[in-house]
Design a protein around this motif. Sequence first.
Motif, PDB file in Angstrom:
ATOM      1  N   SER A  42      78.431  62.061  47.295  1.00 30.70           N
ATOM      2  CA  SER A  42      77.657  63.287  47.461  1.00 30.70           C
ATOM      3  C   SER A  42      76.385  63.018  48.259  1.00 30.70           C
ATOM      4  O   SER A  42      75.926  61.873  48.375  1.00 30.70           O
ATOM      5  N   TYR A  43      75.830  64.083  48.798  1.00 34.66           N
ATOM      6  CA  TYR A  43      74.544  64.015  49.503  1.00 34.66           C
ATOM      7  C   TYR A  43      73.511  63.357  48.580  1.00 34.66           C
ATOM      8  O   TYR A  43      72.746  62.490  49.003  1.00 34.66           O
ATOM      9  N   ASP A  44      73.530  63.763  47.307  1.00 36.05           N
ATOM     10  CA  ASP A  44      72.554  63.256  46.345  1.00 36.05           C
ATOM     11  C   ASP A  44      72.684  61.741  46.168  1.00 36.05           C
ATOM     12  O   ASP A  44      71.673  61.023  46.166  1.00 36.05           O
ATOM     13  N   GLU A  45      73.920  61.265  46.020  1.00 39.25           N
ATOM     14  CA  GLU A  45      74.133  59.824  45.818  1.00 39.25           C
ATOM     15  C   GLU A  45      73.622  59.005  46.998  1.00 39.25           C
ATOM     16  O   GLU A  45      73.034  57.938  46.822  1.00 39.25           O
TER      17      GLU A  45
ATOM     18  N   GLU B 249      69.559  59.259  47.405  1.00 35.69           N
ATOM     19  CA  GLU B 249      68.826  58.581  46.339  1.00 35.69           C
ATOM     20  C   GLU B 249      68.748  57.078  46.564  1.00 35.69           C
ATOM     21  O   GLU B 249      67.847  56.411  46.054  1.00 35.69           O
TER      22      GLU B 249
ATOM     23  N   ASN C 252      78.343  69.067  51.087  1.00 30.21           N
ATOM     24  CA  ASN C 252      77.371  67.989  51.292  1.00 30.21           C
ATOM     25  C   ASN C 252      76.202  68.442  52.153  1.00 30.21           C
ATOM     26  O   ASN C 252      75.864  67.837  53.164  1.00 30.21           O
TER      27      ASN C 252
ATOM     28  N   ASP D  42      71.114  73.471  47.385  1.00 27.49           N
ATOM     29  CA  ASP D  42      71.964  73.653  46.205  1.00 27.49           C
ATOM     30  C   ASP D  42      72.677  75.000  46.283  1.00 27.49           C
ATOM     31  O   ASP D  42      72.550  75.735  47.273  1.00 27.49           O
TER      32      ASP D  42
ATOM     33  N   LYS E 122      67.427  70.667  47.497  1.00 29.10           N
ATOM     34  CA  LYS E 122      67.690  69.819  46.337  1.00 29.10           C
ATOM     35  C   LYS E 122      66.487  68.930  46.028  1.00 29.10           C
ATOM     36  O   LYS E 122      65.795  68.452  46.945  1.00 29.10           O
TER      37      LYS E 122
ATOM     38  N   CYS F  55      66.461  65.917  45.054  1.00 31.09           N
ATOM     39  CA  CYS F  55      66.603  64.567  45.584  1.00 31.09           C
ATOM     40  C   CYS F  55      66.129  64.489  47.031  1.00 31.09           C
ATOM     41  O   CYS F  55      65.623  63.450  47.479  1.00 31.09           O
TER      42      CYS F  55
END
Length: 391
Positions: free
Chosen positions: A204-207, A210, A227, A231, A237, A239
């Motif tokens: 994911s974009y978040d993973e 981060e 992605n 949100d 987001k 992150c």
Amino acid sequence: MAYDLVLTGGRVIDPSQGLDAVTNVAFEGGRVAAVGRDADTAGAADVRDVSGHIVTPGLIDLHTHVYWGGTSLGIDAEAFCRTSGVTTAVDTGSAGPGNFMGFRRHVIERSEVRILAYLHVSYAGIYAFGRNVMVGESEEMRMMAPLDAVEVAEANRDLIVGIKVRVGRHASGTSGIAPLDAALQVADAVGLPLMAHIDHPPPSYDEVVERLRPGDVLTHCFRPFPNTPLDGRGRIKDCVLRARERGVVFDIGHGKGSFAYATARGMLEQGFEPDVISSDVHTLCIDGPAFDQVTTLSKFLCLGMPLDRVIAASTVNAAKALQREELGSLKPGSVGDATILSVEDGAFDYVDVKGVHMTGDKRIVSEGVVLAGRWWHPQEAGAFRAKDAAA
């Protein structure tokens, strides 16, 4: 002082100095020698009247693929730069440690325009990216070459500005985020930034974001769904905001599938501009939807970014991301590169990677280029003819 070249009468926009004024720029010995009243034309070897046009530091395209002939996605850097006003093309991972020396010898060292590179952690770089064959180079973990990448990066620090990795369903497939972790180890070992590509999940974009450190670059940062940095309610987001706070660089990397107006409008409306605007030009997008760097810049001008900040995103901001702050500026002593631009009014059609069209009222056009303190190329024969300098 008798200069090698003086550009006269142009509107000089140099965000590195907060400069926006009609003035002269002089070059000597391959570098910027003077800006303003000290840039005297008397005795200059070459004088070009650029009145009615904009003079900026040489444009930097932070995301290109210019290993022409060595990879299927590589385009000719000089042909691209002549039409796009780019003086520094940064190749992002076309070559890995197994073929970088071919890229260096056969393309980079022969090029008049400056080519810098992010070295791919995959041994052969992006080796199977074409219309008929498309293999994600990060999916095969046996191709990850951290030891070789460290060795090649250390031996080529004059050209290699960072480490590249591509992750996502198309680029890393079942290997997921593991290639990013390998690339981060290389970047840490050699003390260079990382550039991370992201496509469809997983990861994911978040993973991805981060994991990035201060100075690392997230390219394709305004991707379409899935992605995206937004949100489900259209808000940025957390992150992403945390990443910006800690100094992650957000780069557009337009390309064939990585820039959408819906995402860009959502981000810009919430005050989140990209740090860097780049084209991600390669064989599958040079004829659209990316086309070139000035088209990519034009899209952001039409989306409401002020002209000085659009220029900053392809000059001083890109130079900072490269840790090459002698680029992207017209301060005396800086590298003697400049781009001559015009901004045309009208109705211009721009398309994103989803096929969505936008009619913009402005278009940025490359009119000419100065490389290493010498006049390199006007777009039209006879334009900006040399003038006899005053005695």
